[in-house]
Design an enzyme around this catalytic site. Sequence first.
Site, PDB file in Angstrom:
ATOM      1  N   ARG A  56      -8.689   3.211  12.013  1.00 37.76           N
ATOM      2  CA  ARG A  56      -7.948   2.714  10.855  1.00 37.76           C
ATOM      3  C   ARG A  56      -8.918   2.449   9.705  1.00 37.76           C
ATOM      4  O   ARG A  56      -9.594   1.431   9.674  1.00 37.76           O
ATOM      5  CB  ARG A  56      -7.206   1.432  11.226  1.00 37.76           C
ATOM      6  CG  ARG A  56      -6.245   0.890  10.158  1.00 37.76           C
ATOM      7  CD  ARG A  56      -5.656  -0.436  10.604  1.00 37.76           C
ATOM      8  NE  ARG A  56      -4.555  -0.879   9.769  1.00 37.76           N
ATOM      9  CZ  ARG A  56      -3.277  -0.543   9.949  1.00 37.76           C
ATOM     10  NH1 ARG A  56      -2.957   0.259  10.959  1.00 37.76           N
ATOM     11  NH2 ARG A  56      -2.335  -0.995   9.147  1.00 37.76           N
ATOM     12  N   ARG A 106      -9.669   1.516   5.901  1.00 41.43           N
ATOM     13  CA  ARG A 106      -9.058   0.802   4.781  1.00 41.43           C
ATOM     14  C   ARG A 106     -10.126   0.480   3.740  1.00 41.43           C
ATOM     15  O   ARG A 106     -11.310   0.327   4.065  1.00 41.43           O
ATOM     16  CB  ARG A 106      -8.390  -0.493   5.262  1.00 41.43           C
ATOM     17  CG  ARG A 106      -7.134  -0.279   6.125  1.00 41.43           C
ATOM     18  CD  ARG A 106      -6.016   0.340   5.316  1.00 41.43           C
ATOM     19  NE  ARG A 106      -4.759   0.446   6.041  1.00 41.43           N
ATOM     20  CZ  ARG A 106      -4.376   1.505   6.732  1.00 41.43           C
ATOM     21  NH1 ARG A 106      -5.198   2.556   6.845  1.00 41.43           N
ATOM     22  NH2 ARG A 106      -3.199   1.546   7.314  1.00 41.43           N
ATOM     23  N   GLU A 141      -7.041  -5.828   0.165  1.00 41.81           N
ATOM     24  CA  GLU A 141      -7.130  -4.772   1.178  1.00 41.81           C
ATOM     25  C   GLU A 141      -6.064  -3.745   0.881  1.00 41.81           C
ATOM     26  O   GLU A 141      -4.965  -4.088   0.452  1.00 41.81           O
ATOM     27  CB  GLU A 141      -6.914  -5.376   2.569  1.00 41.81           C
ATOM     28  CG  GLU A 141      -6.966  -4.385   3.725  1.00 41.81           C
ATOM     29  CD  GLU A 141      -5.593  -3.845   4.141  1.00 41.81           C
ATOM     30  OE1 GLU A 141      -5.537  -3.080   5.116  1.00 41.81           O
ATOM     31  OE2 GLU A 141      -4.579  -4.173   3.480  1.00 41.81           O
ATOM     32  N   CYS A 157       0.807  -1.224   0.000  1.00 41.46           N
ATOM     33  CA  CYS A 157       0.000   0.000   0.000  1.00 41.46           C
ATOM     34  C   CYS A 157       0.837   1.270   0.000  1.00 41.46           C
ATOM     35  O   CYS A 157       0.301   2.358  -0.188  1.00 41.46           O
ATOM     36  CB  CYS A 157      -0.909   0.019   1.232  1.00 41.46           C
ATOM     37  SG  CYS A 157       0.001   0.087   2.803  1.00 41.46           S
TER      38      CYS A 157
END
Length: 333
Positions: free
Chosen positions: A165, A167, A121, A78
């Site tokens: 968080r 995502r 993800e 990522c």
Amino acid sequence: MKKFKSIDLFAGIGGIRLGFDNAFGKNIETVFVSEWDEKAQETYRANFKDDFDIAGDITKIKEQDIPEFDICLAGFPCQAFSMAGRHQGFDDNYKGNCRGTLFLDVARICDYHKPKVIFCENVKGLTIHDKGRTYKIIRKTFEDLGYTVFDKILNSKDFGVPQNRERIYLVAFRNDIAPKEFIFPEPTDNSKVLWDIREENPVPAKYYLSNTYMNTLIEHKKRHAAKGHGFGYEIRDWGEIAGAIVCGGMGRERNLVVDNRQKDLVPTTNIKGEINPYGIRKMTPREWARLQGYPDSFALPLADTHLYKQLGNSVTVNVIEAIAERIKAVLND
């Protein structure tokens, strides 16, 4: 219930696999794992006992050398799209590897094997990188392979861990089995706070910051504040939640806590100055593991430096498991 075979690409320490294992139980079998970081491989092996070796660089692995599988798990890197990094996207180059295009290896492998499901993800920033064009290319790549793509941004704090968080989660079903609609899980538990993941016993002195280091952080924050920036250290209250943990020092410095239980504050590592008298410390790797939904039975066999990096780069197991439950329901329908 049907039994499914899966592969774990860009596996890290196995967070995505653990979430799917929790959801599917004995009805999922991992048949291939790829992770190029040798330290991450060590943590992975300490927790998953496979009868095959972990493969290294996925770009050098032929798709026909990978066993047949039903589910592709792929948390492709990522950093190329992260707001915390340089977010160069497809142009990102790290140690000779173009991280921004590694998702094309996912496409290459899935084009050959045509699994039932592809699960990915990534950071929230992926959706807005290059004005949204990057994510459109990723979606269209999977659609052109014959998949129906569903996605949603979910926040870990809504799934039983005290961490803010966000995502993006992408689920692609092969067109012949794709549902007309895929409903991502709704929040299950947003009640957890840092107190719930705190170490049960006083932590060693090495986790407490020195006066010298604290002064450095204070001056650093002042400089950014003068420029109108919000960067700098943060001390979290035990009744709050953590900010997103990341692999760099910022993840630790923005999630400091006050813990006065340790009375023996004689330095055990080489530090400048003395340990601060206010009880300010970093969270421990085990506390970070809990922030990511890893059970205490999950082994953390390496030095702290490696563990902080691995856990900051990892996924929140609780969120993965909740999504995997929904995927299982579709596959068993």
